[in-house]
Design a protein around this motif. Sequence first.
Motif, PDB file in Angstrom:
ATOM      1  N   ALA A 125      -5.551   2.332   2.606  1.00 36.93           N
ATOM      2  CA  ALA A 125      -5.064   1.617   3.788  1.00 36.93           C
ATOM      3  C   ALA A 125      -4.984   2.592   4.938  1.00 36.93           C
ATOM      4  CB  ALA A 125      -3.701   0.971   3.532  1.00 36.93           C
TER       5      ALA A 125
ATOM      6  N   TYR B  12       0.856  -1.196   0.000  1.00 31.97           N
ATOM      7  CA  TYR B  12       0.000   0.000   0.000  1.00 31.97           C
ATOM      8  C   TYR B  12       0.891   1.245   0.000  1.00 31.97           C
ATOM      9  CZ  TYR B  12      -3.238  -3.556   1.742  1.00 31.97           C
ATOM     10  OH  TYR B  12      -3.984  -4.692   1.910  1.00 31.97           O
TER      11      TYR B  12
ATOM     12  N   VAL C 217      -7.193  -1.753   7.164  1.00 26.12           N
ATOM     13  CA  VAL C 217      -7.277  -1.629   5.712  1.00 26.12           C
ATOM     14  C   VAL C 217      -8.741  -1.624   5.269  1.00 26.12           C
ATOM     15  CG1 VAL C 217      -6.716  -2.725   3.508  1.00 26.12           C
ATOM     16  CG2 VAL C 217      -5.014  -2.666   5.345  1.00 26.12           C
TER      17      VAL C 217
END
Length: 391
Positions: free
Chosen positions: A207, A193, A237
């Motif tokens: 995220a 991420y 997340v």
Amino acid sequence: MDALVWIAVGSLFAWLWLLLGQGFFWRTDVRLPAREAPAEWPFVCVVVPARDEAGVLPESLPSLLAQDYPGRAEVFLVDDGSSDGTGELALELARRHGGLPLTVGSPGEPPAGWTGKLWAVRHGIGLARARGPEYLLLTDADIAHEPGSLRELVAAARTGGFDLVSLMARLRVESVGERLVVPAFVYFFAQLYPFRRIAVDGSRTAAAAGGCVLLRADAAERARIPDAIRHAVIDDVALAKAVKRGGGRIWLGLADRVESVRPYPRLRDLWRMVSRSAYAQLRHSPTLLAGTVAGLALVYLVPPVALLAGLVTGVDRAAAAGGLAWALMAATYLPMLRYYRQSPWLAPLLPVTAFLYLLMTVDSAVQHYRGRGAAWKGRTYARPDTALDEG
């Protein structure tokens, strides 16, 4: 020998792409964005889910109560069925240290379909909403905040127009296992991420770091937090995805003033931390598991193997490609090691750590198929689901 060369070259190209094409994930300069003090500081409620946290609360809770926040703020600690006197200790710490008002609640055991933490968060948000806050700070019981943390989070959210601002707390790095595993944990997370992409409007990357999430109360309602993610083991997340899907703007970066005080003195403690959710991250898919194992091997294990095998067999092209890929790997890891104030000599050991993560991921799948699923603080979730509830 030709196969060795091609595999080594494939690994090298993978590292060139990661270096330049994955949102510069390896950089560690994504910190709280520019911020200005608002004309009027909004009301914030801090929600702390806590289960058997008596060991860390004396370090973390007083830091929340002592927040130097110019506006109104309250703390709600939710004692999630603790057996170690967590709730009583929280009240004693509040009496001893003073500071922000503290309310301790208990939601009882979670019903079917809820993870324990999110059930506790739901209870805490319910208590907070009765007060009418503009923002919610969701923070874990092991997270310590420096006095200006809340003020800076709110200022950043207001200045940038963000509905969610999250900081990846600086984790504890003292034991040998922590030095080997923890910086790599954050490095791998950023690789999955990339922080720079998260705040980009229109980007699908979303995220948050569950230890420190400042969330607008109205954005939480629009996204049906936490009901919409009640199954999620990787709840941070899932929360960020729900907020972004609901039209919210989100931001995630590394922390300077927020730290975890939870120790992981033994490798098995770190193993349990990673393996409890690794297969959930892969949506319990054998195909994704196989692809992940193959990808970890190609990206992290092939470079040192190709270098050594090439040197032994005299295949210079394999040795050169493997050595260059290994050098790129170590170079991208150095900023994270500097952030955690660790020796740069740990950078070449990243393949060892990646191999450990590979084993942890496989172990996570094995535990899942044995019916144990994700286990944490005495609770086991046989089939955790990280997908958002569309209903």
